[in-house]
Design a protein around this motif. Structure first.
Motif, short mmCIF file in Angstrom:
data_model
loop_
_atom_site.label_atom_id
_atom_site.label_comp_id
_atom_site.label_asym_id
_atom_site.label_seq_id
_atom_site.Cartn_x
_atom_site.Cartn_y
_atom_site.Cartn_z
N LEU A 19 0.82 -1.21 0.00
CA LEU A 19 0.00 0.00 0.00
C LEU A 19 0.86 1.26 0.00
O LEU A 19 0.50 2.26 -0.63
N SER B 110 -6.52 -10.84 0.15
CA SER B 110 -6.27 -9.48 -0.35
C SER B 110 -7.29 -9.11 -1.42
O SER B 110 -7.84 -8.00 -1.42
N ALA C 199 -5.28 4.81 -3.87
CA ALA C 199 -4.55 3.55 -3.74
C ALA C 199 -5.43 2.49 -3.08
O ALA C 199 -6.27 2.80 -2.23
N GLU D 164 0.42 4.32 -2.55
CA GLU D 164 0.14 5.70 -2.13
C GLU D 164 1.17 6.67 -2.71
O GLU D 164 0.84 7.81 -3.06
N GLN E 57 -4.84 -1.67 -1.60
CA GLN E 57 -3.94 -2.80 -1.44
C GLN E 57 -4.50 -3.99 -2.20
O GLN E 57 -5.66 -4.38 -2.03
#
Length: 245
Positions: A38, A67, A57, A42, A59
């Protein structure tokens, strides 16, 4: 949100980053920039926001089911649907093959990201794509996945210096995956295509000086990601047009 919601995997660098940057400045397109880490995502978002892009952003590790599910849940909660899914995340492991790391092992690891990971991402986001007026799925593939290219092999700089069997097989399989989804959803109005960005200056080729600009390579994916109801589906294309299967 009334505009188009776009999710791009592996978008913190390379072709994925450039696709995210260019799409994010198109009116009514909001990009979810997927990145395994992440923090890196970002950082990429900050660069894009400096040019006025609409981006955030998220993840996303496409080899990790949890995820993918978490990303789906976040998108569902915040936006309620997904309009465009760009399967861009990929790895190239062929140059690491040696006596201790066999081609077979490289193929297993490569397919886990480049093909199985892409399939898991699509499957998880199908419910949100079905809520879009014009669902679009773009698979970032490669000309090295063309069976025709190797059946009628003609040596070239990229095909010899970057000869990569595991990567090529994974992209050939990705093209088939695209066609299988197209069979299921084309008649429902979905636009499902694969594209090759070409040989571009990214870390994939260690920024080879013979490679073309990454900005140009993103153009085909941008075109496929912004197709309307009359757009094509089930194609494998690059900047010059259709690529032989």
């Amino acid at each position: 949100m009334s505009g188009n919601i776009v999710l791009i995997s592996g978008a913190n660098q390379g072709i994925g980053f450039e696709i995210a940057k260019q799409l994010s400045v198109i009116p009514n397109y909001h990009v979810l920039l997927g990145s395994r880490g992440l923090e890196k995502g970002e950082s990429a978002v900050l660069q894009i926001k400096n040019v006025g892009g609409s981006v955030e952003a998220i993840q996303l590790d496409i080899t990790d089911g949890q995820s993918i599910t978490a990303a789906r849940d976040l998108v569902e909660t915040k936006y309620g649907r997904l309009d465009v899914l760009i399967n861009n995340a990929a790895i190239l492991l062929d140059f690491q093959v040696n006596a201790d790391y066999t081609l077979g092992q490289a193929m297993q690891d490569t397919f886990a990201t480049n093909t199985s990971g892409a399939a898991n991402l699509v499957e998880t986001f199908l419910p949100l794509l079905k809520l879009s007026a014009v669902p679009r799925v773009v698979f970032v593939s490669s000309t090295v996945g063309s069976l025709h290219t190797f059946a009628d092999f003609k040596p070239s700089y990229t095909m010899t210096k970057y000869f990569a069997p595991a990567y090529a097989c994974s992209k050939a399989a990705l093209n088939m995956l695209m066609l299988l989804y197209n069979v299921q959803y084309q008649e429902k109005g979905w636009k499902i295509n694969a594209c090759c960005p070409g040989f571009r200056q990214t870390n994939f080729c260690d920024y080879d000086d013979k490679a073309g600009p990454v900005e140009e390579g993103a153009s085909v994916a941008i075109e496929l990601a912004t197709l309307g109801k009359d757009g094509q589906s089930g194609t494998f294309v690059n900047m010059k047009g259709a690529i032989p299967w």
